[in-house]
Design an enzyme around this catalytic site. Structure first.
Site, PDB file in Angstrom:
ATOM      1  N   CYS A 288      38.745  13.317  38.142  1.00 16.35           N
ATOM      2  CA  CYS A 288      39.685  13.895  38.674  1.00 16.35           C
ATOM      3  C   CYS A 288      39.624  13.781  40.691  1.00 16.35           C
ATOM      4  O   CYS A 288      38.208  12.819  41.003  1.00 16.35           O
ATOM      5  CB  CYS A 288      39.421  15.551  39.466  1.00 16.35           C
ATOM      6  SG  CYS A 288      38.456  16.775  37.504  1.00 16.35           S
TER       7      CYS A 288
ATOM      8  N   ARG B 161      40.644   6.578  38.805  1.00 13.05           N
ATOM      9  CA  ARG B 161      39.171   7.338  38.390  1.00 13.05           C
ATOM     10  C   ARG B 161      39.769   7.889  36.822  1.00 13.05           C
ATOM     11  O   ARG B 161      38.315   8.670  36.044  1.00 13.05           O
ATOM     12  CB  ARG B 161      39.161   7.955  39.382  1.00 13.05           C
ATOM     13  CG  ARG B 161      38.672   8.209  41.044  1.00 13.05           C
ATOM     14  CD  ARG B 161      38.745   9.101  41.667  1.00 13.05           C
ATOM     15  NE  ARG B 161      37.661  10.263  40.956  1.00 13.05           N
ATOM     16  CZ  ARG B 161      36.836  10.046  42.246  1.00 13.05           C
ATOM     17  NH1 ARG B 161      36.474   9.474  42.836  1.00 13.05           N
ATOM     18  NH2 ARG B 161      35.892  11.641  42.100  1.00 13.05           N
TER      19      ARG B 161
ATOM     20  N   TRP C 293      41.088  15.883  34.720  1.00 14.56           N
ATOM     21  CA  TRP C 293      40.846  15.235  33.662  1.00 14.56           C
ATOM     22  C   TRP C 293      39.915  16.295  33.417  1.00 14.56           C
ATOM     23  O   TRP C 293      39.803  17.175  33.934  1.00 14.56           O
ATOM     24  CB  TRP C 293      39.518  13.574  33.592  1.00 14.56           C
ATOM     25  CG  TRP C 293      38.624  13.838  33.268  1.00 14.56           C
ATOM     26  CD1 TRP C 293      39.758  12.212  32.253  1.00 14.56           C
ATOM     27  CD2 TRP C 293      37.543  13.922  32.889  1.00 14.56           C
ATOM     28  NE1 TRP C 293      38.382  12.411  31.208  1.00 14.56           N
ATOM     29  CE2 TRP C 293      37.829  12.569  31.447  1.00 14.56           C
ATOM     30  CE3 TRP C 293      36.752  14.934  32.979  1.00 14.56           C
ATOM     31  CZ2 TRP C 293      36.844  13.044  30.767  1.00 14.56           C
ATOM     32  CZ3 TRP C 293      36.040  14.717  31.957  1.00 14.56           C
ATOM     33  CH2 TRP C 293      35.396  13.401  30.382  1.00 14.56           C
TER      34      TRP C 293
ATOM     35  N   ASN D   9      37.338  19.470  42.173  1.00 18.57           N
ATOM     36  CA  ASN D   9      36.719  18.598  41.237  1.00 18.57           C
ATOM     37  C   ASN D   9      35.547  19.296  41.329  1.00 18.57           C
ATOM     38  O   ASN D   9      34.638  19.957  41.996  1.00 18.57           O
ATOM     39  CB  ASN D   9      36.772  17.532  42.335  1.00 18.57           C
ATOM     40  CG  ASN D   9      37.602  16.460  42.463  1.00 18.57           C
ATOM     41  OD1 ASN D   9      38.648  16.891  41.891  1.00 18.57           O
ATOM     42  ND2 ASN D   9      37.655  14.985  42.708  1.00 18.57           N
ATOM     43  N   GLY D  10      35.271  19.190  39.763  1.00 16.48           N
ATOM     44  CA  GLY D  10      33.778  19.360  39.132  1.00 16.48           C
ATOM     45  C   GLY D  10      33.972  20.741  38.373  1.00 16.48           C
ATOM     46  O   GLY D  10      35.249  21.032  37.534  1.00 16.48           O
TER      47      GLY D  10
ATOM     48  N   GLU E 223      26.155  -4.527  26.287  1.00 16.53           N
ATOM     49  CA  GLU E 223      27.243  -4.162  27.077  1.00 16.53           C
ATOM     50  C   GLU E 223      28.887  -5.199  26.870  1.00 16.53           C
ATOM     51  O   GLU E 223      29.867  -4.434  26.395  1.00 16.53           O
ATOM     52  CB  GLU E 223      26.839  -5.196  28.479  1.00 16.53           C
ATOM     53  CG  GLU E 223      27.292  -5.427  29.487  1.00 16.53           C
ATOM     54  CD  GLU E 223      28.454  -4.050  29.888  1.00 16.53           C
ATOM     55  OE1 GLU E 223      27.800  -2.711  29.564  1.00 16.53           O
ATOM     56  OE2 GLU E 223      29.412  -4.188  30.308  1.00 16.53           O
TER      57      GLU E 223
ATOM     58  N   LYS F  25      32.024  -3.426  26.448  1.00 14.92           N
ATOM     59  CA  LYS F  25      33.414  -3.477  27.120  1.00 14.92           C
ATOM     60  C   LYS F  25      34.440  -3.270  26.153  1.00 14.92           C
ATOM     61  O   LYS F  25      35.741  -2.850  26.148  1.00 14.92           O
ATOM     62  CB  LYS F  25      33.273  -4.982  27.916  1.00 14.92           C
ATOM     63  CG  LYS F  25      32.735  -5.129  28.382  1.00 14.92           C
ATOM     64  CD  LYS F  25      33.738  -4.617  29.833  1.00 14.92           C
ATOM     65  CE  LYS F  25      32.921  -3.179  29.949  1.00 14.92           C
ATOM     66  NZ  LYS F  25      31.827  -2.801  30.864  1.00 14.92           N
TER      67      LYS F  25
ATOM     68  N   GLU G 286      35.608   0.408  24.720  1.00 15.12           N
ATOM     69  CA  GLU G 286      35.832   0.833  25.756  1.00 15.12           C
ATOM     70  C   GLU G 286      37.825   0.643  26.086  1.00 15.12           C
ATOM     71  O   GLU G 286      38.493   1.508  26.481  1.00 15.12           O
ATOM     72  CB  GLU G 286      35.503   0.181  27.235  1.00 15.12           C
ATOM     73  CG  GLU G 286      33.896   1.350  27.531  1.00 15.12           C
ATOM     74  CD  GLU G 286      33.340   0.513  29.217  1.00 15.12           C
ATOM     75  OE1 GLU G 286      33.278   1.735  29.862  1.00 15.12           O
ATOM     76  OE2 GLU G 286      33.062  -0.818  29.318  1.00 15.12           O
TER      77      GLU G 286
ATOM     78  N   HIS H  65      18.231  -4.836   8.893  1.00 16.66           N
ATOM     79  CA  HIS H  65      17.545  -3.732   8.766  1.00 16.66           C
ATOM     80  C   HIS H  65      19.226  -3.093   8.613  1.00 16.66           C
ATOM     81  O   HIS H  65      18.679  -1.585   9.601  1.00 16.66           O
ATOM     82  CB  HIS H  65      16.413  -3.486   9.541  1.00 16.66           C
ATOM     83  CG  HIS H  65      15.614  -4.132   9.457  1.00 16.66           C
ATOM     84  ND1 HIS H  65      14.804  -4.522   8.702  1.00 16.66           N
ATOM     85  CD2 HIS H  65      14.895  -5.542  11.108  1.00 16.66           C
ATOM     86  CE1 HIS H  65      13.762  -5.446   9.251  1.00 16.66           C
ATOM     87  NE2 HIS H  65      13.984  -6.156  10.163  1.00 16.66           N
TER      88      HIS H  65
ATOM     89  N   LYS I  58      36.260   6.697  35.793  1.00 13.97           N
ATOM     90  CA  LYS I  58      35.381   5.685  36.021  1.00 13.97           C
ATOM     91  C   LYS I  58      34.272   6.221  36.710  1.00 13.97           C
ATOM     92  O   LYS I  58      33.169   5.786  36.690  1.00 13.97           O
ATOM     93  CB  LYS I  58      36.526   5.323  37.816  1.00 13.97           C
ATOM     94  CG  LYS I  58      35.286   3.750  38.074  1.00 13.97           C
ATOM     95  CD  LYS I  58      35.423   2.865  37.413  1.00 13.97           C
ATOM     96  CE  LYS I  58      34.686   1.860  38.460  1.00 13.97           C
ATOM     97  NZ  LYS I  58      34.133   0.629  37.136  1.00 13.97           N
TER      98      LYS I  58
HETATM   99  C1  G6P Z   1      31.067   5.769  33.002  1.00 10.12           C
HETATM  100  C2  G6P Z   1      32.020   4.830  33.466  1.00 10.12           C
HETATM  101  C3  G6P Z   1      31.100   3.278  32.797  1.00 10.12           C
HETATM  102  C4  G6P Z   1      29.940   3.370  34.006  1.00 10.12           C
HETATM  103  C5  G6P Z   1      29.521   5.221  33.499  1.00 10.12           C
HETATM  104  C6  G6P Z   1      28.289   5.109  35.289  1.00 10.12           C
HETATM  105  O1  G6P Z   1      31.488   6.060  31.463  1.00 10.12           O
HETATM  106  O2  G6P Z   1      33.596   4.623  32.733  1.00 10.12           O
HETATM  107  O3  G6P Z   1      31.923   1.658  33.187  1.00 10.12           O
HETATM  108  O4  G6P Z   1      29.451   2.274  33.563  1.00 10.12           O
HETATM  109  O5  G6P Z   1      31.073   5.780  33.921  1.00 10.12           O
HETATM  110  O6  G6P Z   1      28.495   5.231  35.770  1.00 10.12           O
HETATM  111  P1  G6P Z   1      27.621   4.092  37.250  1.00 10.12           P
HETATM  112  O7  G6P Z   1      29.508   5.396  38.719  1.00 10.12           O
HETATM  113  O8  G6P Z   1      26.973   5.492  37.412  1.00 10.12           O
HETATM  114  O9  G6P Z   1      26.977   3.584  36.579  1.00 10.12           O
END
Ligand code: G6P
Length: 612
Positions: A2, A27, A73, A99-100, A485, A489, A492, A508, A607
């Protein structure tokens, strides 16, 4: 997650709020709303994007120099018009954005319903506005006092902004475990959940602390109290970020811009911290805790998502260079596991946003148990940066694309600096090796510019595999986290199922999945394990898997075995994750683009994850 933006001043609030909401889109959200106060209160909210909200409002009254806006959100209740914020009390006397999560909302809701309050949404937030209203009805207290009293009754996390038809000259806001920033302009204030909607109006900001309630009156300015009713003096800071950094700068997407910024962002991460002439690394965050670092027996790294992958590379770096044992933990697991923490442990918390709820909670737990906490954050002034004892900013600049790219390589840079500084302190590297690594790290921006040239080749590869249903990513040693990673990516932003695996573990389990339809990305830039990687590639080829290999210039053995070979410049193995990750970011980006996905705002993702 949010987003909040609010305005009080002399200008029309609506364009500032809408623009602010656009800045907050990154976000992640699924509905949006605004409320404008101009004699009467107009509340508009809509499921969907900010553009849907704008269409809905077009032709309606947008007047008012005081207003609040929100991107939601969904947590409690689906993303529809009713559940969108702002939420209002009966007859819209008060309205607020939040938010929260209010954890005890159900109990409060039952009490308020019994007293005649009418609830219309499924949200926890609505309870809060009715509670404030209820307190005002009974106590006749001014809005800021009613907000303070209400907040003493709720458990959970909040950043809120509240306005009232009865007190049209003020905005009241408060925070606990969810960030809120007050921007101070000329005869105006912009309040937001992060600095992105504020930067274009002012660089002077006050970050509210947990359990602080701020009231901003048109004529009297900003006053802050805590929940115990004690006055607090606002601490005004200057924002460092430039507006241009928040814009796409000619690129189609923020993610592509951020991928291409990495030569600069890595440079910014080590700027002023490396001296090649003196052969030194200086990390300000270490200097006040030299003894702690000397005495450290173990390092525990806590993080989530991409930052956790950076932590895994950190484990290889710190163990390899500084010879100190390292454990890397998902913050969410660490905090619920009753972890064993010793006095001489250092806990490193890595977070781009500095607001991730689980990482924040893990820090608080480790602090309670007596550990020293070192933060590696990108967002200056963020909750994590303030909760840690010391640390280093990554200085990558604002990262807007939800899929993290430049923040990851900046985290790797800081971890490399930390490993080198600790190696020097512990005398675990020869002078020559140390000097060579330092020189190599200093060359990274140049190498990143070089590797970015592979984009054309990556586009061709993306075309071929855009319809794949699964992807496997393999790597060894330093590049095992890079495989994880790369897979993250891709899933995501393209929604293709992708798994990262240590290359040798493939036999395995995942080997059972390999056939002619399975693209396998092999990260093969490890000098020490190159032969072994070739064997793993042969195992995949023998089962007709399609190989996309990342190898170093000059390593030609895979040229005739792999289906595609992306060559990247040579560097020390310790820093090869920074180089090898770039083609994987580009691959995910271009496949997602070809599949018509929303690259910057992938579905369901946020985000900054400020809920547990
Ligand atoms: C969310 C974002 C990711 C990020 C993760 C941790 O899932 O979409 O891109 O890696 O949070 O966030 P931070 O801000 O703690 O690195």
């Amino acid at each position: 997650m949010c987003g909040i933006v609010a305005y009080i001043g002399k200008r029309e609030a609506y364009p500032i709020l809408i623009n602010g909401l656009r800045r907050l889109e990154y976000r992640g959200y699924d509905s949006a709303g605004v409320a404008l106060l101009n004699g009467t209160l107009n509340v508009y909210k809509k499921a969907g994007k900010v553009a849907d909200l704008e269409n809905y409002i077009s032709g309606k009254s947008k007047k008012g120099s005081l207003g609040i806006g929100h991107t939601r959100w969904a947590t409690h209740g689906p993303p529809n018009d009713v559940n969108a914020h702002p939420h209002s009390s009966d007859e819209e006397r008060l309205t607020l954005v939040h938010n929260g999560i209010i954890e005890n909302y159900d109990t409060i809701k039952k009490e308020l319903s019994a007293r005649g309050h009418q609830f219309v949404s499924d949200t926890d937030t609505e309870v809060l506005v009715h509670l404030i209203d209820d307190i005002q009805q009974h106590t006749k207290a001014p809005l800021e006092e009613a907000v303070r009293l209400a907040l003493t009754q709720v458990t959970g996390a909040y950043a809120i902004v509240v306005i009232s038809q009865d007190e049209p000259e003020k905005i009241v806001c408060a925070r606990k475990s969810s960030p809120l920033v007050v921007g101070i302009g000329k005869e105006e204030y912009i309040i937001a959940s992060d600095a992105t909607p504020i930067i274009e109006h002012t660089k002077k900001v006050v970050y509210l602390d947990d359990e602080e309630v701020a009231v901003i009156c048109r004529n009297e300015g900003l006053r802050i109290k805590d929940l115990d009713n004690e006055h607090k003096t606002p601490y005004v800071q200057e924002l460092e970020w430039q507006l241009e950094r928040l814009e796409k700068g000619g690129y189609d997407h923020f993610m592509l811009k951020e991928i291409n910024e990495q030569a600069r962002s890595i440079q910014d991460s080590f700027r002023g911290r490396i001296s090649i002439e003196n052969n030194t690394v200086t990390l300000g965050g270490m200097q006040d805790f030299v003894e702690k670092f000397e005495q450290a027996q173990r390092i525990i790294i806590v993080a989530c998502g991409t930052s956790w992958h950076a932590g895994l590379v950190g484990e290889y770096l710190l163990e390899d260079l500084a010879r100190i044992p390292v454990e890397v933990e998902y913050a969410s697991e660490f905090r619920y596991r009753n972890p064993v923490i010793f006095e001489n442990d250092i806990v490193i918390a890595i977070s781009q946003s500095g607001e991730t709820a689980d990482t924040l909670a893990a820090i608080k737990l480790a602090k309670e148990k007596g550990a020293m906490i070192y933060g590696i954050c990108n967002v200056v002034g963020s909750s994590i940066s303030r909760e840690t004892h010391t640390g280093s900013y990554t200085h990558a600049g604002p990262e807007i694309g939800v899929a993290s790219t430049k923040a990851f390589t900046a985290q790797l840079t800081v971890l490399s600096l930390l490993a080198l500084a600790m190696a020097k302190q512990r005398n675990t590297l020869s002078e020559e090796k140390y000097a060579q690594l330092l020189k190599d790290l200093n060359r990274m921006p140049e190498l990143i510019s070089e590797v970015l040239k592979c984009e054309k080749q990556v586009i061709e590869i993306s075309k071929k595999y855009q319809n794949a249903e699964n992807f496997l990513y393999l790597g060894r040693g330093y590049n095992f986290p890079v495989a994880l990673e790369g897979a993250l990516k891709l899933k995501e932003i393209s929604y293709i199922h992708a798994e990262g695996y240590p290359a040798a573990e493939m036999k395995h389990g995942p080997i059972a999945l390999i056939d002619e339809n399975m693209p396998v990305v092999v990260v093969g830039t490890n000098k020490s394990a190159y032969e072994k990687i070739i064997s793993n590639v042969q195992e995949v080829k023998a089962r007709k898997g399609q190989i996309i290999a990342i190898t170093n210039e000059g390593d030609d053995e895979l040229d005739n075995i792999a289906d595609h070979v992306i060559k990247v410049p040579n560097c020390s193995e310790q820093f090869s994750p920074m180089v090898a990750t770039i083609p994987l970011q580009l691959l995910a980006y271009h496949i997602a683009l070809l599949r018509g996905c929303n690259v910057d705002q992938p579905r369901n993702l946020a985000k900054s994850v400020t809920v547990e």
